[in-house]
Design a protein around this motif. Structure first.
Motif, PDB file in Angstrom:
ATOM      1  N   LEU A 175     -39.581  15.648 -45.072  1.00  0.00           N
ATOM      2  CA  LEU A 175     -39.629  14.501 -44.328  1.00  0.00           C
ATOM      3  C   LEU A 175     -40.457  14.973 -43.093  1.00  0.00           C
ATOM      4  CD1 LEU A 175     -36.229  12.823 -44.815  1.00  0.00           C
ATOM      5  CD2 LEU A 175     -38.292  12.406 -45.962  1.00  0.00           C
ATOM      6  N   THR A 176     -41.129  13.794 -42.516  1.00  0.00           N
ATOM      7  CA  THR A 176     -41.875  14.042 -41.225  1.00  0.00           C
ATOM      8  C   THR A 176     -41.146  13.199 -40.097  1.00  0.00           C
ATOM      9  OG1 THR A 176     -44.023  14.437 -42.643  1.00  0.00           O
ATOM     10  CG2 THR A 176     -44.164  13.817 -40.087  1.00  0.00           C
ATOM     11  N   PHE A 177     -41.217  13.453 -38.943  1.00  0.00           N
ATOM     12  CA  PHE A 177     -40.523  13.089 -37.845  1.00  0.00           C
ATOM     13  C   PHE A 177     -41.372  11.905 -37.442  1.00  0.00           C
ATOM     14  CE2 PHE A 177     -40.055  12.319 -33.313  1.00  0.00           C
ATOM     15  CZ  PHE A 177     -38.841  11.684 -33.181  1.00  0.00           C
ATOM     16  N   VAL A 178     -40.892  10.759 -37.278  1.00  0.00           N
ATOM     17  CA  VAL A 178     -41.706   9.474 -36.804  1.00  0.00           C
ATOM     18  C   VAL A 178     -41.288   9.067 -35.251  1.00  0.00           C
ATOM     19  CG1 VAL A 178     -42.243   7.161 -37.321  1.00  0.00           C
ATOM     20  CG2 VAL A 178     -42.090   8.583 -38.962  1.00  0.00           C
ATOM     21  N   ASP A 179     -40.046   8.886 -35.225  1.00  0.00           N
ATOM     22  CA  ASP A 179     -39.558   8.438 -34.127  1.00  0.00           C
ATOM     23  C   ASP A 179     -38.061   8.717 -33.481  1.00  0.00           C
ATOM     24  OD1 ASP A 179     -40.034   7.478 -31.363  1.00  0.00           O
ATOM     25  OD2 ASP A 179     -41.055   5.609 -31.994  1.00  0.00           O
ATOM     26  N   ARG A 180     -37.629   8.564 -32.643  1.00  0.00           N
ATOM     27  CA  ARG A 180     -36.227   8.764 -32.120  1.00  0.00           C
ATOM     28  C   ARG A 180     -35.732   7.629 -30.986  1.00  0.00           C
ATOM     29  NH1 ARG A 180     -35.035  14.173 -32.508  1.00  0.00           N
ATOM     30  NH2 ARG A 180     -34.435  13.560 -34.591  1.00  0.00           N
ATOM     31  N   PHE A 181     -34.860   6.996 -31.233  1.00  0.00           N
ATOM     32  CA  PHE A 181     -34.187   6.049 -30.217  1.00  0.00           C
ATOM     33  C   PHE A 181     -32.820   6.212 -29.736  1.00  0.00           C
ATOM     34  CE2 PHE A 181     -37.428   4.214 -33.022  1.00  0.00           C
ATOM     35  CZ  PHE A 181     -38.324   3.641 -32.113  1.00  0.00           C
ATOM     36  N   ALA A 182     -32.397   5.659 -28.601  1.00  0.00           N
ATOM     37  CA  ALA A 182     -31.091   5.786 -28.165  1.00  0.00           C
ATOM     38  C   ALA A 182     -30.118   4.873 -28.611  1.00  0.00           C
ATOM     39  CB  ALA A 182     -30.941   5.805 -26.594  1.00  0.00           C
ATOM     40  N   THR A 183     -30.454   3.848 -29.132  1.00  0.00           N
ATOM     41  CA  THR A 183     -29.734   2.766 -29.913  1.00  0.00           C
ATOM     42  C   THR A 183     -30.283   1.991 -30.812  1.00  0.00           C
ATOM     43  OG1 THR A 183     -30.780   0.868 -28.427  1.00  0.00           O
ATOM     44  CG2 THR A 183     -28.941   2.431 -27.394  1.00  0.00           C
ATOM     45  N   TRP A 184     -29.665   1.180 -31.808  1.00  0.00           N
ATOM     46  CA  TRP A 184     -30.413   0.379 -32.904  1.00  0.00           C
ATOM     47  C   TRP A 184     -31.091  -0.688 -32.228  1.00  0.00           C
ATOM     48  CZ3 TRP A 184     -30.307   2.016 -37.533  1.00  0.00           C
ATOM     49  CH2 TRP A 184     -29.409   3.113 -37.912  1.00  0.00           C
ATOM     50  N   ASP A 185     -30.823  -1.140 -30.588  1.00  0.00           N
ATOM     51  CA  ASP A 185     -31.938  -1.872 -30.253  1.00  0.00           C
ATOM     52  C   ASP A 185     -32.938  -1.471 -29.624  1.00  0.00           C
ATOM     53  OD1 ASP A 185     -30.320  -4.120 -30.364  1.00  0.00           O
ATOM     54  OD2 ASP A 185     -29.115  -3.433 -28.765  1.00  0.00           O
ATOM     55  N   ALA A 186     -33.435  -0.082 -30.264  1.00  0.00           N
ATOM     56  CA  ALA A 186     -34.858   0.828 -30.147  1.00  0.00           C
ATOM     57  C   ALA A 186     -34.931   1.033 -28.766  1.00  0.00           C
ATOM     58  CB  ALA A 186     -35.897  -0.010 -30.822  1.00  0.00           C
TER      59      ALA A 186
END
Length: 201
Positions: A175-186
Motif C-alpha cells: 500500500l502507498t500512503f495517500v494522506d493523513r487527517f486529525a479527525t474524520w472531518d478531514a
C-alpha cells in the motif's frame, strides 16, 4: 487474545450501541466516518467495513448507496448489527485470518474502512497480518482508511501500534500512503493523539 476481548469480554454490543444512540439523540453527529468515506469513493462502490462492530458506519454507507460488507469477531456486536439491518451482509471472522473467498465474498473492494480503534485493539503482533489481509481484499487502486487513537486520551487501553509502525505494515502489504487527517472531518494532521490514515493499493 485480542485487546478488545480482554477489554470487553465480547459482551458489550448492546451497551456500545446504546452509547451512540444517546449521542445521536443529543444532537451529536455520529456519521463522520461514513461522510469521510463517501468523499473518497462514489456511491455504488464496494466497501468493506473491517471491525464493523454494531454496524453504525456501514449502515449509514448503505443508506447512501454503497455496496457494503461488514466483518467483526465480536458476536455481541454483530448481533446488534444484524438486528438493526438484517438485510445487509454481516460476517463473523478474525481479521488476522480474513479470507473473503472462504466467506463467499469477492475480494475486489473499492474501499476498506477500519474505524473505531480497530488496530490498537488487535492481538499484539497481528497488525501486519491484518493489514496484509485487508490490502489483499482491495482491487488495484482501492483505498484503505483507518482511524485510531495514539495515546491514552484517545484509547480505552494503553497505546498500541504507532503511526510509523502502521505505515511500515502498509508498505509491506503493497500500500502507498495517500494522506493523513486529525479527525474524520478531514482536519489536517499536525501530530496529536488521533489520526485517520489513507493508503492506496
Amino acid at each position: 487474545m485480542n485487546r478488545w476481548k480482554e477489554l470487553t469480554g465480547e459482551t458489550s454490543g448492546q451497551d456500545y450501541a446504546a452509547r451512540f444512540a444517546a449521542l445521536a439523540r443529543s444532537g451529536k453527529d455520529v456519521h463522520g466516518e461514513a461522510r469521510f468515506c463517501a468523499a473518497l469513493v462514489p456511491a455504488g462502490a464496494r466497501v468493506l467495513d473491517a471491525g464493523c462492530g454494531t454496524g453504525r458506519v456501514m449502515i449509514r454507507l448503505a443508506e447512501l448507496g454503497y455496496d457494503c460488507v461488514g466483518v467483526d469477531l465480536d458476536a455481541s456486536m454483530l448481533a446488534v448489527a444484524r438486528q438493526q439491518a438484517p438485510g445487509l451482509p454481516w460476517f463473523q471472522a478474525d481479521l488476522a485470518g480474513f479470507e473473503p473467498g472462504l466467506l463467499g465474498i469477492e475480494a475486489d473492494f473499492d474501499l476498506v474502512v477500519a474505524a473505531g480503534n480497530v488496530f490498537p485493539l488487535l492481538a499484539a503482533g497481528t497488525e501486519g497480518a491484518v493489514v496484509g489481509r485487508l490490502a489483499a481484499s482491495l482491487r488495484p487502486g482501492g483505498l484503505m482508511v483507518a482511524g485510531f487513537g495514539l495515546d491514552e486520551a484517545h484509547l480505552p487501553v494503553s497505546p498500541g501500534i504507532t503511526l510509523p509502525e502502521y505505515d511500515d505494515r502498509c508498505a509491506e502489504a503493497g500500500l502507498t500512503f495517500v494522506d493523513r487527517f486529525a479527525t474524520w472531518d478531514a482536519d489536517s494532521y499536525e501530530g496529536g493523539g488521533y489520526a485517520v490514515s489513507v493508503h492506496r493499493r
